[in-house]
Design a protein around this motif. Structure first.
Motif, PDB file in Angstrom:
ATOM      1  N   UNK A  35      24.019  68.614  -0.962  1.00 28.29           N
ATOM      2  CA  UNK A  35      23.036  68.049  -1.875  1.00 28.29           C
ATOM      3  C   UNK A  35      23.715  67.002  -2.744  1.00 28.29           C
ATOM      4  N   UNK A  36      22.927  66.286  -3.512  1.00 27.66           N
ATOM      5  CA  UNK A  36      23.506  65.289  -4.407  1.00 27.66           C
ATOM      6  C   UNK A  36      24.446  65.967  -5.406  1.00 27.66           C
ATOM      7  N   UNK A  37      24.123  67.175  -5.838  1.00 29.83           N
ATOM      8  CA  UNK A  37      24.994  67.909  -6.760  1.00 29.83           C
ATOM      9  C   UNK A  37      26.328  68.257  -6.100  1.00 29.83           C
ATOM     10  N   UNK A  38      26.329  68.572  -4.810  1.00 31.48           N
ATOM     11  CA  UNK A  38      27.581  68.838  -4.090  1.00 31.48           C
ATOM     12  C   UNK A  38      28.473  67.596  -4.072  1.00 31.48           C
ATOM     13  N   UNK A  39      27.858  66.420  -3.887  1.00 32.99           N
ATOM     14  CA  UNK A  39      28.630  65.175  -3.899  1.00 32.99           C
ATOM     15  C   UNK A  39      29.211  64.908  -5.288  1.00 32.99           C
ATOM     16  N   UNK A  40      28.410  65.157  -6.340  1.00 32.14           N
ATOM     17  CA  UNK A  40      28.896  64.960  -7.707  1.00 32.14           C
ATOM     18  C   UNK A  40      30.101  65.858  -7.967  1.00 32.14           C
ATOM     19  N   UNK A  41      30.023  67.118  -7.538  1.00 33.65           N
ATOM     20  CA  UNK A  41      31.149  68.048  -7.717  1.00 33.65           C
ATOM     21  C   UNK A  41      32.384  67.553  -6.970  1.00 33.65           C
TER      22      UNK A  41
END
Length: 191
Positions: A35-41
């Motif tokens: 998800x986009x949150x996984x990429x941010x992390x």
């Protein structure tokens, strides 16, 4: 002897350039796709994430869609209100194996873009088979600033796959260029 040293130095420089060019980092996630949150992390867990992402956990998170998220933080300094805003979005490559991850950062002062402050655009490509991503050169993707002096300000569209680069200069006026993502490259939109 000088010839051997020169060749050895060239080999070392070539290997260092290749290592820098191939630098990538893992993206950890659960499920079929990140998800986009996984990429941010993944971006924020790099060795030197820089000032932008160092304190992302302290920012307020707002999910604006499946593949779009904004992190922002407000601070007050006397009569000034600073807002630090970082946006992320994910767009698919047309090959189905890669994803473009776009990160835009802006600083606002009392609700207005803070002239002379940092405004930045970073592009990453995610490779699904290897589950790794790497940073891309903005200029190699065809994104350039308008040809007037000033600090470029980057904006993601609320819908569609476009990035607008704007420059405002009190002496020269303002100008902007909008680029559309076509699944492989960015192209300027002629208005």
């Amino acid at each position: 002897m000088k010839k051997i040293l020169s060749i050895a130095l060239l080999l070392v420089l070539a290997m260092a350039a290749r290592a820098q060019e191939d630098y990538s980092f893992p993206v950890e996630f659960r499920g079929k796709t990140p998800t986009v949150t996984d990429f941010v992390k993944a971006i924020s867990h790099q060795e030197d994430p820089g000032e932008l992402l160092a304190n992302i956990g302290k920012h307020k998170k707002r999910i604006c869609g499946k593949d779009y998220v904004v992190y922002s933080k407000r601070t007050k300094e006397g009569r000034f209100v600073w807002t630090d805003s970082t946006e992320f979005c994910v767009w698919n490559y047309s090959d189905g194996r890669h994803k473009m991850v776009v990160m835009i950062h802006r600083d606002y002062l009392n609700g207005e873009i803070a002239a002379g402050q940092y405004s930045g655009l970073s592009l990453y490509v995610y490779d699904a088979p290897t589950r790794r991503m790497r940073i891309l050169s903005v200029y190699n993707q065809g994104i350039e600033s308008p040809e007037i002096n000033g600090v470029p300000v980057y904006t993601l569209s609320a819908e569609g796959k476009t990035i607008t680069v704007s420059v405002n200069n009190p002496d020269e006026g303002s100008d902007s260029i909008t680029y559309r993502w076509d699944g492989a490259f960015f192209s300027p939109i002629c208005l």
